[in-house]
Design a protein around this motif. Structure first.
Motif, mmCIF file in Angstrom:
data_model
loop_
_atom_site.group_PDB
_atom_site.id
_atom_site.type_symbol
_atom_site.label_atom_id
_atom_site.label_comp_id
_atom_site.label_asym_id
_atom_site.label_seq_id
_atom_site.Cartn_x
_atom_site.Cartn_y
_atom_site.Cartn_z
ATOM 1 N N PRO A 118 0.785 -1.240 0.000
ATOM 2 C CA PRO A 118 0.000 0.000 0.000
ATOM 3 C C PRO A 118 0.817 1.291 0.000
ATOM 4 O O PRO A 118 0.444 2.235 -0.712
ATOM 5 C CB PRO A 118 -0.860 -0.128 1.274
ATOM 6 C CG PRO A 118 -1.014 -1.590 1.464
ATOM 7 C CD PRO A 118 0.312 -2.167 1.049
ATOM 8 N N PRO A 119 1.938 1.401 0.758
ATOM 9 C CA PRO A 119 2.710 2.651 0.665
ATOM 10 C C PRO A 119 3.240 2.924 -0.742
ATOM 11 O O PRO A 119 3.248 4.073 -1.198
ATOM 12 C CB PRO A 119 3.863 2.437 1.654
ATOM 13 C CG PRO A 119 3.414 1.388 2.564
ATOM 14 C CD PRO A 119 2.474 0.524 1.800
ATOM 15 N N ALA A 142 -0.756 10.908 -0.866
ATOM 16 C CA ALA A 142 -0.542 9.542 -0.381
ATOM 17 C C ALA A 142 -1.126 9.355 1.013
ATOM 18 O O ALA A 142 -1.799 8.344 1.297
ATOM 19 C CB ALA A 142 0.945 9.219 -0.384
ATOM 20 N N MET A 143 -0.899 10.299 1.901
ATOM 21 C CA MET A 143 -1.407 10.187 3.269
ATOM 22 C C MET A 143 -2.926 10.304 3.303
ATOM 23 O O MET A 143 -3.602 9.580 4.040
ATOM 24 C CB MET A 143 -0.756 11.249 4.144
ATOM 25 C CG MET A 143 0.751 11.067 4.301
ATOM 26 S SD MET A 143 1.537 12.323 5.349
ATOM 27 C CE MET A 143 0.893 11.856 6.952
ATOM 28 N N GLY A 343 -2.340 -0.894 10.752
ATOM 29 C CA GLY A 343 -1.667 -1.155 9.483
ATOM 30 C C GLY A 343 -1.430 0.129 8.715
ATOM 31 O O GLY A 343 -0.400 0.293 8.053
ATOM 32 N N GLY A 344 -2.387 1.060 8.814
ATOM 33 C CA GLY A 344 -2.224 2.355 8.172
ATOM 34 C C GLY A 344 -1.107 3.171 8.787
ATOM 35 O O GLY A 344 -0.366 3.864 8.084
ATOM 36 N N PHE A 348 2.108 4.743 6.910
ATOM 37 C CA PHE A 348 2.579 6.128 6.991
ATOM 38 C C PHE A 348 4.090 6.182 7.192
ATOM 39 O O PHE A 348 4.802 6.944 6.550
ATOM 40 C CB PHE A 348 1.896 6.842 8.174
ATOM 41 C CG PHE A 348 0.564 7.441 7.845
ATOM 42 C CD1 PHE A 348 0.030 7.384 6.569
ATOM 43 C CD2 PHE A 348 -0.179 8.061 8.836
ATOM 44 C CE1 PHE A 348 -1.199 7.929 6.272
ATOM 45 C CE2 PHE A 348 -1.423 8.618 8.558
ATOM 46 C CZ PHE A 348 -1.929 8.549 7.270
ATOM 47 N N ILE A 349 4.577 5.346 8.125
ATOM 48 C CA ILE A 349 6.009 5.316 8.419
ATOM 49 C C ILE A 349 6.797 4.922 7.169
ATOM 50 O O ILE A 349 7.835 5.515 6.846
ATOM 51 C CB ILE A 349 6.298 4.355 9.577
ATOM 52 C CG1 ILE A 349 5.642 4.869 10.866
ATOM 53 C CG2 ILE A 349 7.806 4.174 9.778
ATOM 54 C CD1 ILE A 349 5.680 3.885 12.014
#
Length: 448
Positions: A118-119, A142-143, A343-344, A348-349
């Protein structure tokens, strides 16, 4: 002794008395849309980084090898998914086959696979949005993507599956339109040009980017508990989806390489709209329209991979491999809300920690470790549980699973060889996580 299928079902049933469970609502069409949706962003971006290390010819060879691997894998993996329709997927198979330590390794690899995809997709969404509107920041888009689609998934799996089917169909249609638009400009001389600097080693270096064409199709196992009539629905969904993806992957890659200087496309996150700009001109309505519609494929994959990572976190937590609160199901919407949210946060990280190419390689590394684990579990379960009900049998056993296992091992060696530092990070995180797991204790019974 490992839980039998009856014991496992009983355990899950007991849990359901204290909190709501997952709903069985997914049909064959919805399952196809989830499977294709999980993967289809791989046709839109990411794979083109393989050209930078192998050229078009070397990358075509890598893609054909990976295509054979995935065909063999899906025909084998479907046996596991239909025999043991559990949201844990690979870690459940490994536990039944080898015990809790093997299950932890499989679960860790699966989490890396689905948490890292996902990232990369969110970053590509940001890049596509920035291509259309330069004032939009890539990272901001993206965020925002995470916030929007975590919210959608919390609202319910039936609603998520319906959304997935709509957006996936639009993404598939768009790729077909793209191929129709660029096909008249295809020339083989463009495809084979500029390949002189690349040798055989480039084929191995390109394997993780070829894997990106199909990576995450295994995520259907994550929603197995939510499928209506899984014995029939899962095989149909898998086989229809892999057929769709093979056609789209090869068609998109070959046609894109043949319309001009492919080197200009080898290190960007929006190769398809840039290809149309090469063919029709940057100011062409087709280029702008496709870049806008191209968001459908990325949205479909981001949405479906969000379903995948949340179900894996949920299943691992339910079985004691992660903190128990991550297995909580929202009473109103019957979705694992904490698994979605945490998981989100990890996503983000990851957005701040590396390039798209690095994230893709980490995701591919987790995937091939999981593929190896699953195929080894398949062989072991054939010996250990010969009477297990198997609604779908891997064809030409043991040859097809052996091909999947062998090619997965080749891909793993290639990824490690060409990406030593990322492989060290993966192995280090696995070692630390396993050590903590051992110190904290194991709640699942060990099969050995």
């Amino acid at each position: 002794m490992v839980e039998s299928s009856t014991d496992s079902a009983s355990t899950h049933a007991d849990e359901s008395t204290s909190q709501p469970g997952l709903r069985k609502v997914i049909t064959t069409a919805q399952l196809w849309s989830i499977a294709v949706g999980m993967v289809i962003s791989g046709e839109y971006f990411g794979w083109n980084y393989g050209w930078a290390v192998a050229g078009t010819i070397g990358f075509l060879v890598a893609t054909l090898v990976v295509t054979v691997m995935y065909l063999a894998f899906i025909f084998s993996y479907t046996e596991l998914t239909t025999s043991i329709p559990d949201a844990g997927g690979p870690f459940t198979y490994a536990n039944r086959a080898f015990g809790s330590t093997a299950a932890f390794i499989a679960g860790f690899a699966t989490l890396v696979d689905f948490l890292m995809a996902p990232p990369a997709i969110a970053a590509a969404l940001g890049a596509y949005a920035n291509f259309l509107h330069p004032e939009l920041p890539v990272l901001g888009v993206a965020m925002a993507t995470y916030v929007v689609f975590i919210t959608i998934n919390i609202l319910g799996i039936k609603e998520s599956a319906n959304f997935s089917m709509i957006i996936t169909v639009l993404a598939v249609v768009e790729l077909l339109v793209f191929m129709a638009l660029v096909a008249p400009s295809y020339q083989t001389r463009n495809f084979v040009a500029h390949n002189e600097p690349y040798g055989a080693g480039g084929v191995f270096a390109a394997l993780p980017f070829a894997i990106w064409f199909y990576l995450a199709i295994e995520g259907v196992a994550m929603v197995a508990e939510e499928v209506k009539n899984p014995k029939k629905t899962i095989p149909r969904g898998y086989l229809l989806s892999i057929g769709t993806l093979v056609f789209l992957a090869l068609g998109t890659m070959i046609l894109t390489a043949g319309v001009g200087d492919w080197r200009l496309l080898s290190q960007i996150d929006y190769p398809l709209p840039e290809t149309l700009a090469m063919v029709w001109g940057r100011n062409s309505p087709w280029s702008k329209v496709f870049a806008s519609l191209g968001l459908f494929g990325l949205i479909a994959s981001f949405h479906c991979n969000t379903i995948g990572y949340s179900r894996q976190i949920f299943a691992l937590a339910r079985s004691g491999y992660l903190p128990g609160f991550l297995a909580k199901v929202n009473r109103r919407f019957q979705t694992p809300h904490w698994a979605l949210i945490w998981g989100g946060i990890i996503g983000f990280i990851a957005l701040f920690s590396g390039t798209t190419g690095d994230i893709i390689i980490l995701s591919a590394l987790g995937a091939v470790v999981m593929y190896i684990s699953s195929m080894v579990s398949l062989f072991k379960l054939r010996q250990k549980e010969p009477d297990l009900e198997r609604p779908f049998i891997a064809p030409f056993y043991p040859y097809i699973p052996a091909i999947a296992l062998l090619l997965s091992c080749v891909c793993l060696v290639a990824i490690v060889y060409y990406n030593v530092w990322l492989s060290v990070i993966f192995a280090g995180l696995l070692a630390v996580s396993l050590a903590l797991f051992r110190v904290i204790g194991i709640r699942l019974p060990d099969s050995r």
